[in-house]
Design a protein around this motif. Structure first.
Motif, PDB file in Angstrom:
ATOM      1  N   ALA A   1       0.829  -1.205   0.000  1.00 16.97           N
ATOM      2  CA  ALA A   1       0.000   0.000   0.000  1.00 16.97           C
ATOM      3  C   ALA A   1       0.866   1.258   0.000  1.00 16.97           C
ATOM      4  N   ARG A   2       1.858   1.278   0.873  1.00 20.69           N
ATOM      5  CA  ARG A   2       2.726   2.459   0.957  1.00 20.69           C
ATOM      6  C   ARG A   2       3.557   2.606  -0.318  1.00 20.69           C
ATOM      7  N   THR A   3       4.054   1.494  -0.841  1.00 24.15           N
ATOM      8  CA  THR A   3       4.826   1.529  -2.085  1.00 24.15           C
ATOM      9  C   THR A   3       3.988   2.096  -3.221  1.00 24.15           C
ATOM     10  N   ASN A   4       2.732   1.678  -3.278  1.00 18.18           N
ATOM     11  CA  ASN A   4       1.838   2.208  -4.312  1.00 18.18           C
ATOM     12  C   ASN A   4       1.703   3.722  -4.207  1.00 18.18           C
TER      13      ASN A   4
ATOM     14  N   VAL B   1      -0.858   6.102  12.415  1.00 16.51           N
ATOM     15  CA  VAL B   1      -2.078   5.341  12.166  1.00 16.51           C
ATOM     16  C   VAL B   1      -2.216   5.152  10.658  1.00 16.51           C
ATOM     17  N   ASP B   2      -3.132   4.293  10.260  1.00 16.47           N
ATOM     18  CA  ASP B   2      -3.386   4.110   8.835  1.00 16.47           C
ATOM     19  C   ASP B   2      -4.260   5.239   8.304  1.00 16.47           C
ATOM     20  N   GLY B   3      -3.887   5.751   7.151  1.00 16.29           N
ATOM     21  CA  GLY B   3      -4.641   6.827   6.521  1.00 16.29           C
ATOM     22  C   GLY B   3      -4.401   6.837   5.027  1.00 16.29           C
ATOM     23  N   LEU B   4      -5.315   7.441   4.297  1.00 16.05           N
ATOM     24  CA  LEU B   4      -5.233   7.465   2.840  1.00 16.05           C
ATOM     25  C   LEU B   4      -4.041   8.310   2.374  1.00 16.05           C
ATOM     26  N   GLY B   5      -3.231   7.740   1.506  1.00 16.99           N
ATOM     27  CA  GLY B   5      -2.103   8.477   0.936  1.00 16.99           C
ATOM     28  C   GLY B   5      -0.820   8.396   1.727  1.00 16.99           C
ATOM     29  N   GLY B   6      -0.768   7.543   2.752  1.00 19.58           N
ATOM     30  CA  GLY B   6       0.454   7.423   3.534  1.00 19.58           C
ATOM     31  C   GLY B   6       1.646   7.045   2.662  1.00 19.58           C
ATOM     32  N   GLY B   7       2.727   7.807   2.775  1.00 22.96           N
ATOM     33  CA  GLY B   7       3.930   7.549   1.982  1.00 22.96           C
ATOM     34  C   GLY B   7       4.269   8.659   1.007  1.00 22.96           C
ATOM     35  N   VAL B   8       3.300   9.530   0.679  1.00 24.73           N
ATOM     36  CA  VAL B   8       3.582  10.575  -0.297  1.00 24.73           C
ATOM     37  C   VAL B   8       4.620  11.571   0.222  1.00 24.73           C
ATOM     38  N   CYS B   9       4.750  11.676   1.537  1.00 20.69           N
ATOM     39  CA  CYS B   9       5.750  12.587   2.094  1.00 20.69           C
ATOM     40  C   CYS B   9       7.181  12.114   1.807  1.00 20.69           C
ATOM     41  N   GLN B  10       7.353  10.824   1.572  1.00 19.14           N
ATOM     42  CA  GLN B  10       8.674  10.371   1.169  1.00 19.14           C
ATOM     43  C   GLN B  10       9.004  10.923  -0.214  1.00 19.14           C
TER      44      GLN B  10
END
Length: 276
Positions: free
Chosen positions: A101-104, A151-160
């Motif tokens: 999910a985060r990779t996506n 916590v889990d949330g929509l779009g997690g990872g875009v800050c990377q």
């Protein structure tokens, strides 16, 4: 004689009654006709407004309405075929490819930015280029920061993705217009070197001050996200150095060009909440 006079009176009275009845009947018919011609059917329409709330941010510690937007810059366009022969900067971060999910999310945001051209003098806005992080836009739920915890949330990872771009354009000597640190520590960049984004409140922006047009190229492969900055012409940036020092509770990032400081930013991180 009197009999004839009475007969005439009765006859006149009867004629008068018949004439009056005819006149009243005509008026009634005319009124009915008028009423038929001027009757308008009125239709009442009821509109129902449904309010939908979506989680669209990476760092939810400060969330504002979606219409609370900053200045909208001139739209930037992609150029896959143009000639940008000079690589002026590059930076890479790492992620866990097994976290699908985060990779996506990292890849989806990177694809939005890949091959974007920032002409000389123009401003790049991450939120404006990438857009709102929604299910329709292709984002999944992954780890985000909310109320001092992960916590889990929509779009997690875009800050990377935004942080990787920040580190790259720092080394291209671009002017940083807007940058915010996370409220908690993250591990994919050095502390003090992150750039969080949050739709409608926190953005990452930089201005191309190199004197030539730049193209950003972002690629994800085997758990590595790389941002390369390519230029139309050699901007002759000089010797650029990035340094981060810890000072009390703050992390102070400075950039120097040929030994002279031209950018500084401070970051302070909290501790995640403990349970139990």
């Amino acid at each position: 004689m009197q009999m004839k006079r009475r007969t005439r009176v009765l006859l006149c009275f009867s004629l008068a009654v018949l004439l009056l009845a005819a006149m009243l009947g005509g008026c009634a018919e005319k009124s009915d006709a008028d009423a038929t011609e001027t009757t308008v059917a009125t239709t009442t329409t009821t509109t129902t407004t449904e309010t939908t709330t979506e989680t669209t941010t990476e760092d939810l510690s400060t969330t504002f309405p979606n219409n609370n937007r900053a200045y909208v810059y001139t739209a930037l366009e992609k150029d896959e075929d143009g000639d940008y022969p000079v690589k002026v900067a590059e930076y890479a971060t790492h992620y866990n490819p097994n976290n699908e999910a985060r990779t996506n999310n990292v890849k989806t945001a990177a694809q939005k930015v890949n091959n974007i051209v920032v002409p000389d003098g123009y401003v790049f806005s991450f939120n404006q280029v990438v857009g709102k992080r929604t299910v329709i836009a292709g984002y999944d739920e992954a780890s985000v920061i909310k109320d001092g915890e992960f916590v889990d949330g929509l779009g997690g990872g875009v800050c990377q993705t935004s942080s990787t771009i920040f580190e790259a354009v720092l080394r291209a000597n671009c002017k940083i217009v807007e940058r915010h640190p996370h409220s908690l520590k993250v591990s994919y960049v050095p502390l003090g070197g992150d750039a969080t984004v949050s739709w409608g409140s926190q953005d990452f922006q930089f201005k191309n001050t190199t004197g030539t047009d730049l193209r950003l190229e972002l690629h994800c492969s085997d758990g590595t996200l790389t941002c390369s900055v390519w230029a139309k012409e050699d901007p002759a940036l000089g010797e650029i150095a990035i340094d981060i020092e810890e000072s009390g509770e703050n992390y102070i990032l400075t950039r120097t060009v040929d030994g002279e400081k031209n950018y500084e930013t401070k970051s302070k991180y909290g501790e995640p909440k403990t349970t139990g």
